[in-house]
Structure formats: C-alpha cells, structure tokens
Design an enzyme around this catalytic site. Structure first.
Site, mmCIF file in Angstrom:
data_model
loop_
_atom_site.group_PDB
_atom_site.id
_atom_site.type_symbol
_atom_site.label_atom_id
_atom_site.label_comp_id
_atom_site.label_asym_id
_atom_site.label_seq_id
_atom_site.Cartn_x
_atom_site.Cartn_y
_atom_site.Cartn_z
ATOM 1 N N ALA A 1 -0.838 11.411 17.474
ATOM 2 C CA ALA A 1 -1.919 12.181 18.389
ATOM 3 C C ALA A 1 -1.369 13.615 18.461
ATOM 4 O O ALA A 1 -2.137 14.539 18.537
ATOM 5 C CB ALA A 1 -1.940 11.467 19.791
ATOM 6 N N THR B 1 -4.514 -1.327 9.244
ATOM 7 C CA THR B 1 -4.998 -1.530 10.404
ATOM 8 C C THR B 1 -6.069 -0.580 10.763
ATOM 9 O O THR B 1 -5.798 0.393 11.655
ATOM 10 C CB THR B 1 -3.820 -1.339 11.507
ATOM 11 N N VAL C 1 2.459 2.667 2.452
ATOM 12 C CA VAL C 1 3.592 2.317 3.134
ATOM 13 C C VAL C 1 4.506 1.492 2.435
ATOM 14 O O VAL C 1 5.928 1.493 2.269
ATOM 15 C CB VAL C 1 3.324 2.197 4.515
ATOM 16 N N GLY D 1 0.963 -1.231 -0.101
ATOM 17 C CA GLY D 1 0.059 0.015 0.011
ATOM 18 C C GLY D 1 1.009 1.138 0.016
ATOM 19 O O GLY D 1 1.885 1.188 -0.492
ATOM 20 N N THR E 1 1.096 0.602 11.818
ATOM 21 C CA THR E 1 0.824 1.472 13.213
ATOM 22 C C THR E 1 -0.217 0.513 14.288
ATOM 23 O O THR E 1 -1.148 0.128 13.714
ATOM 24 C CB THR E 1 0.207 2.556 13.063
ATOM 25 N N GLU F 1 2.104 11.041 3.423
ATOM 26 C CA GLU F 1 1.817 11.360 1.895
ATOM 27 C C GLU F 1 2.161 12.376 1.324
ATOM 28 O O GLU F 1 1.766 13.540 2.114
ATOM 29 C CB GLU F 1 0.347 10.564 1.619
ATOM 30 N N CYS G 1 -4.803 7.992 8.873
ATOM 31 C CA CYS G 1 -4.094 7.593 10.273
ATOM 32 C C CYS G 1 -4.352 8.300 11.574
ATOM 33 O O CYS G 1 -4.708 7.886 12.626
ATOM 34 C CB CYS G 1 -2.766 7.493 10.024
ATOM 35 N N PHE G 2 -4.633 9.809 11.411
ATOM 36 C CA PHE G 2 -4.541 10.517 12.537
ATOM 37 C C PHE G 2 -5.918 10.061 13.445
ATOM 38 O O PHE G 2 -5.797 9.886 14.530
ATOM 39 C CB PHE G 2 -4.898 12.064 12.243
ATOM 40 N N LEU H 1 0.443 15.501 16.450
ATOM 41 C CA LEU H 1 0.401 16.327 15.137
ATOM 42 C C LEU H 1 -1.000 16.636 15.128
ATOM 43 O O LEU H 1 -1.504 17.830 14.677
ATOM 44 C CB LEU H 1 0.671 15.444 14.176
#
Ligand code: NAD
Ligand code: UGA
Length: 463
Positions: free
Chosen positions: A220, A92, A13, A11, A132, A164, A271-272, A222
C-alpha cells in the site's frame, strides 16, 4: 530439522523463490507443485523452450539446482506427504463474484491447498503462508488443520517482498525476511533455512497478524508513492514545472528517498491493486471508513492516471482516432517481465480501441496470445463491451509498429526503447506524427529533431 520442502504454486513467486532457496541450501530437497500441467511442463523444459516466467538471472540459478535438489511436479499429494515444511504460494486474486466482490481476496485457492495439506500431511508439518493474504487468514488455516486426523500442524507467515524483473537479486539479497508466528521452535526451523544466506539483522520476527498486515502495508505504501508522484506529474504539466526535477529535489531528502518516485502510466502488476483493495475491505469491515477512504483514493488516483493519458492522446490527435494507427511500445506492466496482469497498457489500449484506433503493439517479452487474452478479457468485462471499432496487431519486429503510425505511445520502461534510432524510425510514420512518452523512457529531443511532436509525462513544456 527441516529436510524436505513442498511448495504449492509454481508461479512468479513459487518458481523463482524456491530456485534461490535450493541454490543457497543444498541440504534441502524441494519440490514445487502445481495443478497446472502446462506450467509444470514449461518449468521442466529448462534450456529447451521458454520458462513460464521471464526473469533475468533465473535460468542460471535453475541450471544449478534443477534435478539436483529442486523438482517441479504435478504430484501435489505425493510432495505434501514427504514434506516437513509446506510453503503455500498459490494465487490470491480479488474476488469476482458474491459478497466482497471487487475488493476482498478470493481465498478459494489457499483453502483448497490447505485442505489438501490437511488430507495428505504426515507427522509434524510446518505450513508457511507465502501468498499475500488478508489479515487473520492463519486463523482459517488453523481451523482447517484442527480437523485433520493424521498430523500436527504449525502455521507461520513468511510473506514475499520480491518484485518482478529483479526477483533473483531481491531473493538473493533481501532487504528483510519477515517471519510471523507464535511457535518459537517452528520459527527457529524456518529461520535456520534463511540464515544460510541472509544475515541475522535482516531477519525480522513478529506475531502472525503483524506479518500478514506488514505485507499489505508495504504494498500500500509503495503504491501510494506512485499515485502521489503521478498526481504531481499532472500538476507539473499545467504549471511549467518538470516532474523529474521535482522528484530529484524531494528524493534528496533522506526522509523521503529516491525510490518509487518515477511517474508513469499508473502502477500495474498482480499485487498493488488487489492488496490495496484487500486493505480497504479490511478497514471497511472494522468500520474504519476514513481509513478505507484514504486508501481508496490511491486506487482512484491510479485509475485516473491511466484514463487521463488515453484522453490526452485522443485530444492531441484532433479528437478522433478513427483510421489512425498508433504504435504501442510495451505491454508488460513493467520492464524485465513477461507479466501483463493489471498492466496499464490494458486499460489505455482498451480506451484507444474504443475510440476506433488501429494499434500496432510491440513488447520484447509478452507473447501475442497474452496480449490478445488481456485485451479480450478487459473488453468482455467492460460496460461498453462491443463499442470499440478499433483493431490491434502484435508485431515482433519493432520497426514494423512505426509503419504509417500517426503516433507512438511508450507504455513500458524497457531499456531498448531508450535506444531507439529516431532518424531511422520517424520517416516510417505519417505526418503530423506524435510521440507520447508515459515513462520518460526515450530520447524525445531526437524524435523532435526528426519532425515529430512530443509529449512527456510530467513535463511543463509540451508541444
Ligand atoms: P501465480 O498466479 O503466478 O501462481 C500461482 C500458482 O498457484 C498458479 O500456477 C496456480 O495454478 C497454482 N495453484 C493455485 N491453487 C493451487 C492448488 N490448490 N494446488 C496447486 N497449485 C495451485 O501467482 P504469483 O504471482 O506467484 O503470486 C502468488 C502469491 O504471491 C500471491 O498471493 C501474490 O500476491 C504473492 N506475491 C506475488 C509477487 C509477484 O511478484 N508476483 C510478489 C510477492 C508476493
Ligand atoms: C511489487 C513490490 O515492489 C514488491 O515488493 C512486492 O513483493 C510485489 O509487488 C508483490 O507483492 O507482488 P512488482 O509489482 O513486481 O512488485 O513491481 P514494482 O517494481 O513494484 O512495480 C509495480 C508497478 O509500479 C509497475 O507498473 C511499475 O512500472 C510501477 N512503478 C514502480 C512506477 O510507476 N514508478 C515507480 O517509481 C516504481
């Protein structure tokens, strides 16, 4: 010495990070595997079609390594069997159903990948967590590998910090590489790979749990900065202050710094949100309710940041969007990526559609299919599904979204929106016409000079 690597997960990453590793370590033989045949076919289509991931500089790196010491394949078992080291780079996402739904990480993919490693690996194998993960996931992996008959395993944590849009430079010149583990010799093996292009002072070694937690904490913090500046942007709008002036003033404090202080339509990306929810779940699990509530407020501020923009647009357009056309500039969650996961555009467009708007959507990199899928999924998951009377159309020519538009909403910070020729585009719109700039990303003075009303996030001088 590690010679052969298998990376599970091709993907955002897995692909770019292994491309850079192959480039910097010509002595390594790397195979990136995935269950998704289409994705692997697209990676193998270099130069003949679009790669699955849009990332500036990626094609140039791939053209040096593809077929030399980097391969993309669907033969997961075969690649594991040959590998001295296996990187786990699978997704994930947040769990959708069952216990912990909406907060806990869904470890289905990591568990499946680990079980396959347990079944296929031969000899001594180092397994590296690149995804992660919730803190103490390495325990789960140890338990899976403890029951594997054919091999001996060591588990390390090596979370990825690339963003990204800047993945290649982030991977080539990382601020740090984090290696977590309890086995010094395995850590040495992994460090010797990174040492081929990363200077030793940028390589940090910790125990497993610090490494897993540091990744969640970095995201977290960021995300918290973005929610903080977005909260202040709203205060600026009410008080006559200007968020750009405020951020310049506070960013000059060397303790605060200038990074991650740009206001916008809320943070997006895969992700965030999921990593914050993961941290909240962890805190709740250990009974640390004030800790969970603290981080929950960062997510809530982000949801509010998106909703308030949609409501403000409706209010300015006289309280109704029926029979109105709104041009949407940008659908990706940030510039320089084709990724739409958790993009603020999804929530904002969904609200506008619910109000009956017709949306004309432009993005230089996001495909029509991706826009359709993102909006359909969001509407299906919404409690008010079906309430929306609006419609949308994706336009590839930017001029087309301005035709008969009542308003333009800039949602993604693509550089090309900073260079719009308003004297050519504004006459295509209906009057009164508005421009809502949620990124401070276009020349509003030029738009105003063409007779349009303008709004910029965090500006105390509106309309
Ligand atoms: P992604 O969804 O783009 O890619 C994951 C890939 O893994 C998919 O192609 C999927 O088909 C594949 N996969 C899942 N299970 C598999 C299995 N059992 N065998 C083989 N392939 C399998 O996800 P991503 O954006 O690359 O993120 C991967 C991980 O890295 C996540 O944990 C994410 O939080 C983390 N991360 C992402 C970024 C980012 O910028 N996207 C940055 C740092 C860390
Ligand atoms: C983020 C982190 O920056 C990476 O370090 C991390 O590895 C990655 O998540 C991950 O774990 O997946 P990414 O989501 O790709 O990277 O992109 P960011 O540049 O962090 O942007 C996230 C969101 O915040 C975007 O919607 C962006 O527009 C927004 N943002 C960012 C702002 O609104 N203001 C800012 O000042 C910075």
């Amino acid at each position: 010495m590690v010679q052969t690597i298998c990376c599970i997960g091709a993907g955002y990453v897995g692909g770019p990070s292994m491309a850079v590793m192959a480039d910097r370590c010509p002595g390594l033989d790397i195979t990136v595997v995935d269950l998704d045949q289409q994705r692997i076919a697209a990676w193998n289509n270099l130069g003949r079609g679009s790669l699955p991931v849009y990332e500036p500089g990626l094609e140039a790196v791939l053209s040096r390594v593809a077929g030399r010491n980097l391969r993309f394949s669907t033969d997961v078992a075969g690649a594991i069997r040959k590998a001295d080291m296996v990187f786990l780079s699978v997704n994930t996402p947040t769990k959708r159903n069952g216990h912990g739904a909406g907060q806990a990480a869904d470890l289905t993919y990591i568990e499946k990948a680990a079980r396959q490693v347990a079944d296929e690996a031969r000899g001594s194998t180092i397994v590296v967590e690149r995804s992660t993960l919730p803190v103490r996931t390495a325990d789960v992996l140890h338990r899976i590998f403890a029951n594997a008959p054919g091999a001996r395993f060591e588990v390390l944590s090596n979370p990825e910090f690339m963003a990204e849009g800047t993945a290649i430079s982030d991977l080539e010149c990382p601020d740090r590489v984090l290696l977590g583990g309890n086995c010094e010799s395995s850590l040495d093996d992994l460090q010797s790979i990174y040492a081929q292009w990363v200077s030793p002072e940028r390589i940090i070694r910790t125990n497993l749990w610090s490494s897993e937690l540091a990744k969640l904490t970095a995201n977290a913090f960021l995300a918290q900065r973005i929610s903080s500046i977005n909260s202040i942007a709203a205060v600026c709008e009410q008080t006559g202050a200007d968020v750009d002036q405020v951020r310049q003033a506070i960013g000059s404090d060397s303790r605060l710094g200038h990074h991650f202080l740009k206001p916008g339509p809320g943070f997006g990306g895969s992700c965030f949100r999921k990593d914050l929810l993961n941290l909240i779940y962890l805190a709740d699990h250990y009974g640390l309710t004030p800790v969970a509530d603290y981080w929950r407020s960062v997510v809530e501020m982000n949801d509010w940041a998106q909703q308030r923009l949609a409501r403000m647009i409706v209010r300015q357009l006289f309280g109704t969007l029926r029979d109105k056309t709104i041009a949407i500039l940008g659908f990706a969650f940030k510039a320089d990526t084709n990724d739409t996961r958790e993009s603020p555009a999804i929530a904002i467009c969904t609200e506008l559609l619910r109000e009956g708007a017709h949306l004309a959507i432009h993005d230089p990199c996001v495909s029509e299919q991706a826009v359709q899928q993102a909006l359909a999924e969001r509407q299906a998951g919404s409690p008010q599904a079906g309430a929306g009377q609006g419609s949308f159309q994706v336009q590839h020519r930017i001029e087309a979204v301005f035709d008969d538009a009542d308003a333009v909403v800039l949602l993604t910070d693509w550089a090309e929106y900073g260079e719009l020729d308003w004297s050519r585009l504004a006459p295509r719109m209906r009057r009164p016409g508005w421009v809502f700039d949620t990124r401070r990303g276009t020349d509003l003075a030029a738009a105003r000079a063409c007779g349009l009303e303008t709004w910029a996030i965090g500006s105390g001088e509106q309309f």
